[in-house]
Motif scaffolding. Structure first.
Motif, PDB file in Angstrom:
ATOM      1  N   MET A 361      37.520  49.826  48.402  1.00  0.00           N
ATOM      2  CA  MET A 361      37.827  49.045  47.501  1.00  0.00           C
ATOM      3  C   MET A 361      39.505  49.246  46.847  1.00  0.00           C
ATOM      4  SD  MET A 361      37.701  46.622  44.909  1.00  0.00           S
ATOM      5  CE  MET A 361      35.910  46.139  45.083  1.00  0.00           C
ATOM      6  N   ASP A 362      40.186  47.941  46.787  1.00  0.00           N
ATOM      7  CA  ASP A 362      41.514  47.982  46.647  1.00  0.00           C
ATOM      8  C   ASP A 362      41.606  48.314  45.119  1.00  0.00           C
ATOM      9  OD1 ASP A 362      44.284  47.674  46.197  1.00  0.00           O
ATOM     10  OD2 ASP A 362      44.584  46.060  47.698  1.00  0.00           O
ATOM     11  N   SER A 363      42.332  49.155  44.488  1.00  0.00           N
ATOM     12  CA  SER A 363      42.309  49.282  42.887  1.00  0.00           C
ATOM     13  C   SER A 363      42.396  48.177  42.278  1.00  0.00           C
ATOM     14  CB  SER A 363      43.203  50.398  42.730  1.00  0.00           C
ATOM     15  OG  SER A 363      42.753  51.463  43.089  1.00  0.00           O
ATOM     16  N   TRP A 364      43.285  47.341  42.337  1.00  0.00           N
ATOM     17  CA  TRP A 364      43.402  46.224  41.504  1.00  0.00           C
ATOM     18  C   TRP A 364      42.370  45.171  41.685  1.00  0.00           C
ATOM     19  CZ3 TRP A 364      43.817  40.926  43.090  1.00  0.00           C
ATOM     20  CH2 TRP A 364      44.263  40.821  44.389  1.00  0.00           C
ATOM     21  N   TYR A 365      41.954  45.185  42.904  1.00  0.00           N
ATOM     22  CA  TYR A 365      40.950  44.201  43.113  1.00  0.00           C
ATOM     23  C   TYR A 365      39.667  44.176  42.538  1.00  0.00           C
ATOM     24  CZ  TYR A 365      40.165  40.496  46.873  1.00  0.00           C
ATOM     25  OH  TYR A 365      39.928  39.292  47.465  1.00  0.00           O
ATOM     26  N   LEU A 366      39.196  45.253  42.145  1.00  0.00           N
ATOM     27  CA  LEU A 366      38.066  45.308  41.379  1.00  0.00           C
ATOM     28  C   LEU A 366      38.295  44.540  40.046  1.00  0.00           C
ATOM     29  CD1 LEU A 366      35.184  46.849  40.636  1.00  0.00           C
ATOM     30  CD2 LEU A 366      36.673  48.740  39.531  1.00  0.00           C
ATOM     31  N   HIS A 367      39.491  44.763  39.371  1.00  0.00           N
ATOM     32  CA  HIS A 367      39.762  44.184  37.774  1.00  0.00           C
ATOM     33  C   HIS A 367      39.793  42.656  37.961  1.00  0.00           C
ATOM     34  CE1 HIS A 367      41.260  48.732  37.071  1.00  0.00           C
ATOM     35  NE2 HIS A 367      40.011  48.521  37.394  1.00  0.00           N
ATOM     36  N   HIS A 368      40.217  42.093  39.152  1.00  0.00           N
ATOM     37  CA  HIS A 368      40.858  40.732  38.999  1.00  0.00           C
ATOM     38  C   HIS A 368      39.621  39.942  38.861  1.00  0.00           C
ATOM     39  CE1 HIS A 368      42.670  36.965  40.353  1.00  0.00           C
ATOM     40  NE2 HIS A 368      43.811  37.633  40.064  1.00  0.00           N
ATOM     41  N   PRO A 369      38.811  39.994  39.484  1.00  0.00           N
ATOM     42  CA  PRO A 369      37.438  39.020  39.369  1.00  0.00           C
ATOM     43  C   PRO A 369      36.869  39.158  38.062  1.00  0.00           C
ATOM     44  CG  PRO A 369      36.889  40.776  40.919  1.00  0.00           C
ATOM     45  CD  PRO A 369      38.711  40.980  40.991  1.00  0.00           C
ATOM     46  N   LEU A 370      36.730  40.548  37.489  1.00  0.00           N
ATOM     47  CA  LEU A 370      36.211  40.914  36.074  1.00  0.00           C
ATOM     48  C   LEU A 370      37.136  40.102  35.047  1.00  0.00           C
ATOM     49  CD1 LEU A 370      35.222  44.427  36.800  1.00  0.00           C
ATOM     50  CD2 LEU A 370      33.814  42.603  36.678  1.00  0.00           C
ATOM     51  N   MET A 371      38.448  40.022  35.320  1.00  0.00           N
ATOM     52  CA  MET A 371      39.228  39.570  34.386  1.00  0.00           C
ATOM     53  C   MET A 371      38.931  37.807  34.179  1.00  0.00           C
ATOM     54  SD  MET A 371      43.144  40.409  35.143  1.00  0.00           S
ATOM     55  CE  MET A 371      43.431  42.155  35.725  1.00  0.00           C
ATOM     56  N   ASN A 372      38.662  37.224  35.418  1.00  0.00           N
ATOM     57  CA  ASN A 372      38.462  35.813  35.450  1.00  0.00           C
ATOM     58  C   ASN A 372      37.008  35.586  35.139  1.00  0.00           C
ATOM     59  OD1 ASN A 372      40.465  34.642  36.125  1.00  0.00           O
ATOM     60  ND2 ASN A 372      40.385  34.973  38.470  1.00  0.00           N
ATOM     61  N   LEU A 373      36.052  36.610  35.298  1.00  0.00           N
ATOM     62  CA  LEU A 373      34.704  36.443  34.511  1.00  0.00           C
ATOM     63  C   LEU A 373      35.012  36.636  32.923  1.00  0.00           C
ATOM     64  CD1 LEU A 373      32.409  38.550  36.777  1.00  0.00           C
ATOM     65  CD2 LEU A 373      32.219  36.024  36.556  1.00  0.00           C
ATOM     66  N   ALA A 374      35.772  37.341  32.567  1.00  0.00           N
ATOM     67  CA  ALA A 374      35.854  37.470  31.247  1.00  0.00           C
ATOM     68  C   ALA A 374      36.438  36.309  30.409  1.00  0.00           C
ATOM     69  CB  ALA A 374      36.926  38.422  30.810  1.00  0.00           C
ATOM     70  N   ARG A 375      37.408  35.653  31.250  1.00  0.00           N
ATOM     71  CA  ARG A 375      38.101  34.292  30.950  1.00  0.00           C
ATOM     72  C   ARG A 375      37.080  33.219  30.633  1.00  0.00           C
ATOM     73  NH1 ARG A 375      42.335  35.856  34.668  1.00  0.00           N
ATOM     74  NH2 ARG A 375      43.990  37.089  33.547  1.00  0.00           N
ATOM     75  N   LEU A 376      36.337  33.187  31.779  1.00  0.00           N
ATOM     76  CA  LEU A 376      35.181  32.005  31.847  1.00  0.00           C
ATOM     77  C   LEU A 376      34.178  32.200  30.780  1.00  0.00           C
ATOM     78  CD1 LEU A 376      34.456  32.156  35.542  1.00  0.00           C
ATOM     79  CD2 LEU A 376      35.175  30.148  34.219  1.00  0.00           C
ATOM     80  N   ALA A 377      34.011  33.756  30.303  1.00  0.00           N
ATOM     81  CA  ALA A 377      32.873  33.960  29.323  1.00  0.00           C
ATOM     82  C   ALA A 377      33.578  33.463  27.889  1.00  0.00           C
ATOM     83  CB  ALA A 377      32.787  35.473  29.344  1.00  0.00           C
ATOM     84  N   VAL A 432      48.227  48.984  37.846  1.00  0.00           N
ATOM     85  CA  VAL A 432      46.862  48.866  37.519  1.00  0.00           C
ATOM     86  C   VAL A 432      46.251  49.349  35.913  1.00  0.00           C
ATOM     87  CG1 VAL A 432      44.418  49.468  38.188  1.00  0.00           C
ATOM     88  CG2 VAL A 432      46.155  48.635  39.999  1.00  0.00           C
ATOM     89  N   PRO A 433      47.030  50.267  35.461  1.00  0.00           N
ATOM     90  CA  PRO A 433      46.647  50.602  33.996  1.00  0.00           C
ATOM     91  C   PRO A 433      46.794  49.345  33.110  1.00  0.00           C
ATOM     92  CG  PRO A 433      47.591  52.371  35.016  1.00  0.00           C
ATOM     93  CD  PRO A 433      47.829  51.340  35.975  1.00  0.00           C
ATOM     94  N   GLY A 434      47.749  48.710  33.269  1.00  0.00           N
ATOM     95  CA  GLY A 434      48.220  47.498  32.564  1.00  0.00           C
ATOM     96  C   GLY A 434      47.006  46.399  32.825  1.00  0.00           C
ATOM     97  N   SER A 435      46.734  46.121  33.743  1.00  0.00           N
ATOM     98  CA  SER A 435      45.759  45.037  34.240  1.00  0.00           C
ATOM     99  C   SER A 435      44.479  45.570  33.786  1.00  0.00           C
ATOM    100  CB  SER A 435      45.815  44.677  35.676  1.00  0.00           C
ATOM    101  OG  SER A 435      45.343  45.679  36.541  1.00  0.00           O
ATOM    102  N   TYR A 436      44.284  46.862  33.749  1.00  0.00           N
ATOM    103  CA  TYR A 436      42.992  47.344  33.178  1.00  0.00           C
ATOM    104  C   TYR A 436      42.818  46.925  31.750  1.00  0.00           C
ATOM    105  CZ  TYR A 436      39.490  50.794  31.812  1.00  0.00           C
ATOM    106  OH  TYR A 436      38.260  51.595  31.295  1.00  0.00           O
ATOM    107  N   ALA A 437      43.832  47.333  31.367  1.00  0.00           N
ATOM    108  CA  ALA A 437      44.268  47.132  29.655  1.00  0.00           C
ATOM    109  C   ALA A 437      44.025  45.713  29.029  1.00  0.00           C
ATOM    110  CB  ALA A 437      45.456  47.609  29.128  1.00  0.00           C
ATOM    111  N   HIS A 438      44.419  44.916  30.116  1.00  0.00           N
ATOM    112  CA  HIS A 438      44.335  43.339  30.103  1.00  0.00           C
ATOM    113  C   HIS A 438      42.786  43.131  29.890  1.00  0.00           C
ATOM    114  CE1 HIS A 438      45.171  39.136  29.853  1.00  0.00           C
ATOM    115  NE2 HIS A 438      44.445  38.866  31.147  1.00  0.00           N
ATOM    116  N   LEU A 439      41.924  43.801  31.061  1.00  0.00           N
ATOM    117  CA  LEU A 439      40.577  43.363  31.221  1.00  0.00           C
ATOM    118  C   LEU A 439      39.735  43.719  29.689  1.00  0.00           C
ATOM    119  CD1 LEU A 439      37.856  42.820  32.703  1.00  0.00           C
ATOM    120  CD2 LEU A 439      38.140  44.861  33.747  1.00  0.00           C
TER     121      LEU A 439
END
Length: 729
Positions: A361-377, A432-439
């Motif tokens: 896994m590429d670190s940012w890649y784990l969070h990115h689809p989860l962000m979009n799932l959260a936005r859809l939710a 990635v700490p910042g994108s994780y915080a966004h998630l």
């Protein structure tokens, strides 16, 4: 003591032994011009402290004769001749509020000339002693074809800082004539820094006309920069101050409703966009790439803007349901989260890259689809919410394992590090700490569970001290900026806002604020582009789209705080030019000669409204990576953010700055245009066929007349920061 070249070694003595030919004071700074034989120098003196010399003209293998010097108090013009040609140096101070020097130099060769060497144009000098005894810190300088910026401090003697901006747009004709490039031309090693004119070893500079060979803006400050907060905020302030006096290219308007329809049609009907596994349809990452298994990020990268488009249209596009139904397939029960690749096709990965190996896994890649799932939710999609909530504990487990400092690659099943650092000694994916915080904040909004808020706060602490090194991938840095702004609004802690500004400084550092009009670059506008990575040689459709969306939301969400004024200039202007530039990712809008014949992944179909991943400015062809299906949502994102429906009315309102606080009463609409009145935005009213509309538009200063008026379109120029009133009948 620094090692220096012969072109620096004699500068101090040359300046001491020659007379001043011009002098001017500006904001307690003194500026002097010298003719030292083979160079024309402008020397800036800080009040009571050090000085710096700027080589406005270099005589090559010859000596200057001043043929005319005109100083009218506002403009200095020095005409020069050597045996090799004629020069003209123009000097102004375009900002009455700051010590901002602007010098432009043109050169007309007496004969076609090869130019195998050119020295840097800035030398730090001392009041007494040798050049090599000065010390300084370069905070940042140009990388690749980004802006021609050098930001540095003089530390010995402790003096202040200098922000140097070479307007590379002006030098494009030189590069077109000599087939050279402006990449990596502003930099150097202390004390020889600044701009170095591209050398011409093969194609000579013609003698047909005068070419601009320097167009420099230099902003001086006596502020001592001693931490990354001062460093990044002064960078933003300096950039905005210089930006206000730069010439800017034209902004082009495009019919995004029509572009969006074209994109929807091609996405739906082009077989090259799709693949099937067990009867379920998935988007390919790249057009006609059937070898690589389906990726979850690709599906969600298009599904999320389609969700926004669904709400804007008030109806569901046909492909939306197919994509939504497919996302469950990516859940991997072994690791209890969504996997990057379709789990049942993991054995088909070709292992050609680290991330194409099973469980890597590429670190940012784990969070990115989860962000979009959260936005859809958050937009009401229950399927997305269920998948998100049963996947999120794995992401939190990984964060804890790495103590919120992620490597580049790790194994999902064992958390073994596969690649620790981007470059040895530079750390992992620092944003990635910042994108994780966004998630985590998206989850906090969704669930109100303060566990996620605490996770966000723990993660962003790892950004402290990173300064200009935060950015790993531009879209993730934009998400980080937004998360930090949100944390500031929740907690009122200034530290979060300062870190947010640092993220934005990293983004603007990674932009191309000049228009490359040579080579293939002259076939499309590229002003104010943002690069996806620090070392990326091209701009990328999807990453640019996410930076655009992230900064648009940032500007809207910051309306309630005392935002750094420079950002009220820089963010709206970036957005305005992004909207103008983005159509040129579509190969249908490009000159066919500039599209690469060789493609790394899949195929390019030039008449499809599917964007190229990669646009190069200059002499390289674009589309070398492929045609990016996961970037298909670019048009959808623009339409839903910049075009505004008015309740019970048929016309559309377009603005290339964000608008907020919209209120309608009968046939009157009021709204706020964000930004500042230093710049104008383009406001357009799109009128349906066979409909007549009488419209009056006004701001606090009074009525504004249209700049263009046709049967279907009214165009206006509106000052940023205005409260606008529209009345129609």
């Amino acid at each position: 003591m620094h090692t220096i070249s012969p072109w620096a070694a004699t500068v101090h003595a040359d300046l001491e032994n020659n007379n001043v030919i011009w002098e001017k004071k500006c904001k307690e700074y003194t500026f002097q011009a010298f003719n030292t034989g083979d160079s024309i120098w402008i020397v800036a003196h800080w009040p009571d402290r050090g000085k710096m010399a700027f080589r406005a003209a270099f005589g090559l293998n010859s000596y200057f004769e001043v043929t005319n010097l005109l100083d009218d108090g506002e403009l200095l013009v020095i005409n020069l001749e050597t045996r090799l040609g004629k020069y003209e140096v123009c000097v102004t101070f375009p900002d009455s509020e700051a010590a901002l020097l602007h010098y432009t130099t043109s050169f007309k060769a007496a004969m076609p000339l090869l130019i195998p060497f050119w020295p840097r144009d800035i030398i730090a000098v001392t009041q007494q002693g040798d050049v090599e005894n000065t010390n300084g810190k370069i905070h940042m300088n140009q990388a690749g074809s980004r802006s021609g910026i050098l930001f540095a401090s003089v530390t010995k003697p402790k003096t202040g800082s200098v922000f140097y901006f070479q307007n590379l747009t002006s030098i494009s004709p030189y590069c077109e004539a000599t087939q050279t490039s402006l990449a990596d031309t502003v930099g150097g090693t202390w004390p020889e820094i600044g701009f170095q004119l591209p050398v011409t070893n093969e194609k000579p500079l013609p003698s047909d006309k005068a070419y601009i060979i320097s167009d420099a803006y230099v902003l001086f400050s006596d502020t001592i920069i001693d931490n990354e907060i001062t460093e990044t905020q002064q960078f933003l302030n300096n950039l905005a101050q210089v930006y206000t006096v730069l010439p800017h290219p034209e902004v082009l308007y495009h019919n995004w409703p029509e572009i969006t329809q074209n994109c929807l049609t091609d996405l739906d009907q082009s077989k090259g966009c799709w693949t099937q596994t067990k009867g379920i349809s998935y988007l390919n990452a790249y057009l006609c790439d059937y070898d690589t298994p389906a990726e979850v990020m690709v599906q969600l990268a298009v599904l999320m803007p389609l969700n926004e488009l669904k709400d804007w249209y008030g109806e569901t596009p046909p492909v939306y349901t197919d994509l939504l139904n497919a996302i469950d397939s990516f859940y991997d029960p072994k690791i209890k989260t969504i996997n990057r690749w379709l789990p049942e096709l993991l054995e088909q990965l070709d292992k050609s890259e680290e991330q194409k190996k099973e469980m890597v896994m590429d670190s940012w890649y784990l969070h990115h689809p989860l962000m979009n799932l959260a936005r859809l939710a958050l937009n009401g999609e229950k399927k997305a919410e269920e998948l998100l909530l049963k996947s999120i504990d794995f992401a939190i487990k990984v964060a804890h394992h790495f103590d919120y400092q992620w490597p580049v690659f790790y194994k999902m099943d064992t958390l073994e590090v596969v690649k620790k650092e981007t470059v040895p000694g530079k750390g992992g994916e620092k944003d990635v700490p910042g994108s994780y915080a966004h998630l985590m904040l998206l989850l906090f909004r969704l669930t109100k569970d303060k566990r996620y808020l605490r996770e966000a706060e723990k993660a962003v602490k790892k950004l402290v001290g990173c300064g200009f090194d935060i950015l790993y991938q531009a879209n993730n840095t934009a998400f980080a900026a937004g998360a930090l702004l949100e944390l500031h609004k929740i907690t009122n802690q200034q530290e979060y806002l300062d870190l947010s500004y640092a993220c934005l400084a990293c983004l603007f550092k990674n932009m191309q604020i000049w228009d490359c009009q040579y080579g293939y670059g002259k076939n499309y506008p590229n002003y104010f582009s943002v690069f996806p990575l620090n070392d990326a040689p091209y701009t990328a459709a999807y990453e640019e789209m996410e930076v655009y969306a992230g900064l648009s939301e940032y500007l809207i969400q910051s309306e309630s705080i005392n935002l750094l004024p420079s950002l009220k200039i820089l963010i709206p202007e970036f957005l305005k030019y992004a909207i103008s530039r983005f159509p040129y990712y579509y190969p249908t809008k490009l000159s066919q000669e500039m599209i690469s014949d060789e493609v790394k992944t899949g195929e390019i179909v030039k008449d499809l409204w599917i964007p190229l991943e990669d646009l190069y400015s200059g002499w390289e062809k674009s589309g070398q990576v492929g045609q990016e299906v996961y970037g298909a949502g670019v048009g959808f994102g623009i339409l839903t953010r910049q075009y505004h429906k008015v309740k019970n009315e048929e016309f559309l309102l377009f603005s290339d700055y964000p608008i907020t606080n919209t209120r309608k009463s009968k046939q009157t609409l009021t709204f706020t245009v964000l930004g500042t009145d230093d710049f104008e935005c383009n406001l357009k009213i799109l009128i349906p066929e066979k409909r007549t509309l009488k419209m009056e538009v006004s701001v606090h200063k009074g009525k504004i007349l249209p700049t263009e008026k046709t049967a279907g379109l009214l165009s206006y120029k509106i000052p940023g920061g205005s409260r606008v009133t529209m009345i129609w009948q």
